[in-house]
Design a protein around this motif. Structure first.
Motif, PDB file in Angstrom:
ATOM      1  N   HIS A 131       0.852  -1.182   0.000  1.00  9.44           N
ATOM      2  CA  HIS A 131       0.000   0.000   0.000  1.00  9.44           C
ATOM      3  C   HIS A 131       0.892   1.239   0.000  1.00  9.44           C
ATOM      4  N   HIS A 132       0.424   2.287  -0.643  1.00  6.55           N
ATOM      5  CA  HIS A 132       1.170   3.543  -0.691  1.00  6.55           C
ATOM      6  C   HIS A 132       0.528   4.579   0.238  1.00  6.55           C
ATOM      7  N   TYR A 133       1.350   5.517   0.681  1.00  9.99           N
ATOM      8  CA  TYR A 133       0.904   6.620   1.531  1.00  9.99           C
ATOM      9  C   TYR A 133       0.352   6.153   2.874  1.00  9.99           C
ATOM     10  N   GLU A 134       0.775   4.997   3.342  1.00  9.06           N
ATOM     11  CA  GLU A 134       0.361   4.495   4.644  1.00  9.06           C
ATOM     12  C   GLU A 134       1.574   3.926   5.364  1.00  9.06           C
ATOM     13  N   GLN A 135       1.419   3.662   6.659  1.00 10.01           N
ATOM     14  CA  GLN A 135       2.535   3.148   7.450  1.00 10.01           C
ATOM     15  C   GLN A 135       2.647   1.633   7.302  1.00 10.01           C
ATOM     16  N   ASN A 136       2.932   1.205   6.075  1.00 10.91           N
ATOM     17  CA  ASN A 136       3.153  -0.221   5.852  1.00 10.91           C
ATOM     18  C   ASN A 136       4.021  -0.433   4.613  1.00 10.91           C
ATOM     19  N   THR A 137       4.147  -1.668   4.185  1.00  9.21           N
ATOM     20  CA  THR A 137       5.039  -2.000   3.081  1.00  9.21           C
ATOM     21  C   THR A 137       4.577  -1.323   1.801  1.00  9.21           C
ATOM     22  N   GLU A 151      -7.659   3.969  -1.176  1.00  5.53           N
ATOM     23  CA  GLU A 151      -6.435   4.443  -0.530  1.00  5.53           C
ATOM     24  C   GLU A 151      -6.610   5.864  -0.031  1.00  5.53           C
ATOM     25  N   PRO A 152      -5.686   6.355   0.788  1.00  8.38           N
ATOM     26  CA  PRO A 152      -5.852   7.686   1.363  1.00  8.38           C
ATOM     27  C   PRO A 152      -5.593   8.840   0.398  1.00  8.38           C
ATOM     28  N   ALA A 153      -4.778   8.633  -0.629  1.00  5.58           N
ATOM     29  CA  ALA A 153      -4.442   9.717  -1.549  1.00  5.58           C
ATOM     30  C   ALA A 153      -5.577   9.965  -2.541  1.00  5.58           C
ATOM     31  N   ALA A 154      -5.838  11.238  -2.836  1.00 13.56           N
ATOM     32  CA  ALA A 154      -6.889  11.569  -3.795  1.00 13.56           C
ATOM     33  C   ALA A 154      -6.543  11.064  -5.183  1.00 13.56           C
ATOM     34  N   ASP A 155      -5.279  11.201  -5.571  1.00 14.85           N
ATOM     35  CA  ASP A 155      -4.817  10.700  -6.869  1.00 14.85           C
ATOM     36  C   ASP A 155      -3.366  10.265  -6.726  1.00 14.85           C
ATOM     37  N   GLY A 156      -3.165   9.148  -6.025  1.00 16.66           N
ATOM     38  CA  GLY A 156      -1.814   8.664  -5.802  1.00 16.66           C
ATOM     39  C   GLY A 156      -1.048   8.386  -7.075  1.00 16.66           C
ATOM     40  N   PRO A 157      -1.613   7.627  -8.033  1.00 14.94           N
ATOM     41  CA  PRO A 157      -0.877   7.363  -9.269  1.00 14.94           C
ATOM     42  C   PRO A 157      -0.516   8.646 -10.018  1.00 14.94           C
ATOM     43  N   ILE A 170     -17.890  -1.057   0.222  1.00 18.84           N
ATOM     44  CA  ILE A 170     -16.543  -0.527   0.058  1.00 18.84           C
ATOM     45  C   ILE A 170     -16.338  -0.136  -1.398  1.00 18.84           C
ATOM     46  N   ASP A 171     -15.792   1.058  -1.601  1.00 19.79           N
ATOM     47  CA  ASP A 171     -15.497   1.531  -2.962  1.00 19.79           C
ATOM     48  C   ASP A 171     -16.723   1.433  -3.868  1.00 19.79           C
ATOM     49  N   ASN A 172     -17.895   1.770  -3.318  1.00 19.32           N
ATOM     50  CA  ASN A 172     -19.142   1.830  -4.078  1.00 19.32           C
ATOM     51  C   ASN A 172     -19.668   0.476  -4.547  1.00 19.32           C
ATOM     52  N   PHE A 173     -19.279  -0.608  -3.882  1.00 20.21           N
ATOM     53  CA  PHE A 173     -19.919  -1.888  -4.188  1.00 20.21           C
ATOM     54  C   PHE A 173     -20.138  -2.661  -2.886  1.00 20.21           C
ATOM     55  N   ILE A 174     -21.106  -3.568  -2.934  1.00 23.12           N
ATOM     56  CA  ILE A 174     -21.439  -4.385  -1.780  1.00 23.12           C
ATOM     57  C   ILE A 174     -20.472  -5.569  -1.732  1.00 23.12           C
ATOM     58  N   ALA A 175     -19.967  -5.854  -0.543  1.00 25.52           N
ATOM     59  CA  ALA A 175     -18.974  -6.917  -0.410  1.00 25.52           C
ATOM     60  C   ALA A 175     -19.237  -7.732   0.851  1.00 25.52           C
ATOM     61  N   THR A 176     -18.730  -8.961   0.824  1.00 27.87           N
ATOM     62  CA  THR A 176     -18.759  -9.833   1.989  1.00 27.87           C
ATOM     63  C   THR A 176     -17.368  -9.890   2.599  1.00 27.87           C
ATOM     64  N   PHE A 177     -17.285  -9.654   3.897  1.00 26.99           N
ATOM     65  CA  PHE A 177     -16.035  -9.654   4.634  1.00 26.99           C
ATOM     66  C   PHE A 177     -15.969 -10.940   5.465  1.00 26.99           C
ATOM     67  N   GLY A 178     -14.833 -11.633   5.394  1.00 30.08           N
ATOM     68  CA  GLY A 178     -14.700 -12.903   6.088  1.00 30.08           C
ATOM     69  C   GLY A 178     -14.489 -12.769   7.581  1.00 30.08           C
ATOM     70  N   VAL A 222      -1.560  -7.147  -2.941  1.00 32.59           N
ATOM     71  CA  VAL A 222      -1.135  -7.150  -4.334  1.00 32.59           C
ATOM     72  C   VAL A 222      -0.425  -5.835  -4.651  1.00 32.59           C
ATOM     73  N   ILE A 223       0.237  -5.802  -5.815  1.00 32.63           N
ATOM     74  CA  ILE A 223       0.857  -4.571  -6.304  1.00 32.63           C
ATOM     75  C   ILE A 223      -0.174  -3.796  -7.117  1.00 32.63           C
ATOM     76  N   ASN A 224      -0.430  -2.555  -6.735  1.00 36.71           N
ATOM     77  CA  ASN A 224      -1.323  -1.680  -7.489  1.00 36.71           C
ATOM     78  C   ASN A 224      -0.578  -1.211  -8.738  1.00 36.71           C
ATOM     79  N   MET A 225      -0.957  -1.741  -9.895  1.00 31.29           N
ATOM     80  CA  MET A 225      -0.200  -1.481 -11.121  1.00 31.29           C
ATOM     81  C   MET A 225      -0.329  -0.047 -11.613  1.00 31.29           C
ATOM     82  N   ARG A 226      -1.288   0.706 -11.098  1.00 34.07           N
ATOM     83  CA  ARG A 226      -1.416   2.092 -11.542  1.00 34.07           C
ATOM     84  C   ARG A 226      -0.267   2.957 -11.025  1.00 34.07           C
ATOM     85  N   TYR A 227       0.494   2.453 -10.065  1.00 36.07           N
ATOM     86  CA  TYR A 227       1.663   3.168  -9.558  1.00 36.07           C
ATOM     87  C   TYR A 227       2.954   2.757 -10.266  1.00 36.07           C
TER      88      TYR A 227
END
Length: 365
Positions: A50-56, A115-121, A279-287, A79-84
């Motif tokens: 992840h980018h712009y956060e306190q992690n890898t 992600e936290p950035a408005a337009d990280g890529p 999340i992100d404008n769609f309905i999801a199931t969380f485990g 995963v790797i966000n390929m837009r970056y």
């Protein structure tokens, strides 16, 4: 399930009890996690990006270091966000890290998550082209990356190039087999079907599209079936791989009971279950979180359709508790794999650890 690995979110913080307080702590502890997983008999060491956060955030230096300190475990990204990414530079970095590891990289890629950035890529220098959707932009970058790691010619030769007439210059270094070890993080059945058509391996996390109220494993099993059907219809050779993620907290001693006992109580009260949300404008199931002793975990995981269908389970871990703590739970996770595959004949994790301690062997990573 044939393989089990950990998936570290790679958080660092100065919170009370955190053993991973700085970025430097995170890098060294993640390498130690990979060593611990190998020592405990696990199959994989995967990191989330992840980018712009306190992690890898920058996987390839870390994967190379993990590869240099281990010999057997798979090393993956989820995963790797390929837009970056610059796909050609990424092809060079991936080839380098894969050669250092001896061909053990398993690279998960996707269009990324909220992600936290408005337009990280765009801030990275990759603004979204007009008229292009984020998923389309990521797909184009993935295609270019896969083309480059396949060994195909990329650049027109200059006057000083040593190639035959008509040939283009390939990206170097090339790592044989890397192109067959690319995974895509799919969110639902349609994206899983597309992954199968394109001939990539499938990753599915603890969150998937759909809010039918069915268990996560049931929803994911349909996703996996759609992927495998599409793979076969596309005429790809070989057997495609599938990974799913699960939150599994083994209680094997007093310390794990102290950390996870509250979750176990919620489980007994029926509060620990799959949830439906947005999340992100769609309905999801969380485990849900699987928590308890080995017998309880084995019984519940046998009822999880996706665990029984996928070849690889990636267990999200509390990385801020440090590699030494997680090392002990890794023995339990390796035993769960063996129990579920019918191959377990050895002692319990606690017994194995105590035996090693009695013999004066190091039981921390």
């Amino acid at each position: 399930m044939q393989n089990i690995g950990f998936l570290s979110f790679g958080w660092w913080s100065g919170a009370p009890g955190s053993m991973v307080r700085t970025p430097a702590d995170l890098m060294h502890d993640t390498i130690a996690l990979a060593e611990a997983a190998e020592d405990a008999g696990m199959d994989g060491a995967w990191i989330r990006i992840h980018h712009y956060e306190q992690n890898t955030s920058s996987p390839f230096p870390l994967l190379a270091a993990m590869g240099a300190r281990t010999e057997r475990v798979e090393l993956g990204t989820g995963v790797i966000n390929m837009r970056y990414e610059n796909p050609l530079y990424m092809a060079e970095a991936a080839g380098t890290a894969d050669l250092i590891s001896g061909g053990r990289l398993q690279l998960g890629v996707s269009r990324g998550s909220p992600e936290p950035a408005a337009d990280g890529p765009g801030t990275f220098g990759y603004p979204l082209p007009v008229g292009t959707l984020p998923v389309e932009d990521a797909a184009q970058r993935i295609a270019q990356f896969r083309h480059a790691i396949s060994g195909a010619g990329i650049a027109e030769p200059g006057a000083n190039a040593h190639v035959r007439p008509g040939q283009k210059l390939p990206i170097t270094p090339q790592s044989p087999g890397l192109s067959e070890r690319i995974w895509y993080g799919a969110g639902g059945e349609e994206s899983a079907r597309k992954v199968g058509e394109l001939g990539m391996n499938l990753m599915s996390s603890t969150l998937v599209e759909g809010g039918s109220g069915e268990p996560l494993g049931v929803i994911q099993s349909r996703q996996i079936a759609a992927f495998r059907e599409a793979w076969e219809q596309a005429g790809h050779g070989g057997v495609p791989r599938v990974s799913i993620s699960r939150s599994i907290m083994p209680i094997i001693d007093d310390e794990t009971a102290a950390y996870f006992g509250g979750m176990l109580e919620r489980d007994r009260m029926g509060a620990n279950r799959d949830q439906v949300g947005s999340i992100d404008n769609f309905i999801a199931t969380f485990g849900k979180t699987y928590v308890g002793d080995m017998d309880k975990l084995e019984a519940e995981l046998r009822e999880d359709e996706a665990v029984q269908t996928a070849d690889t389970v990636l267990v999200t871990i509390p990385n801020q508790l440090g590699a030494d703590f997680n090392h002990r739970t890794f023995f339990a996770l390796a035993e769960l794999r063996d129990r579920l595959s019918g191959e377990h004949t050895g002692p319990s994790p606690a017994t194995a650890l105590q035996a090693r301690s009695d013999q004066g062997q190091r039981v921390t990573a």
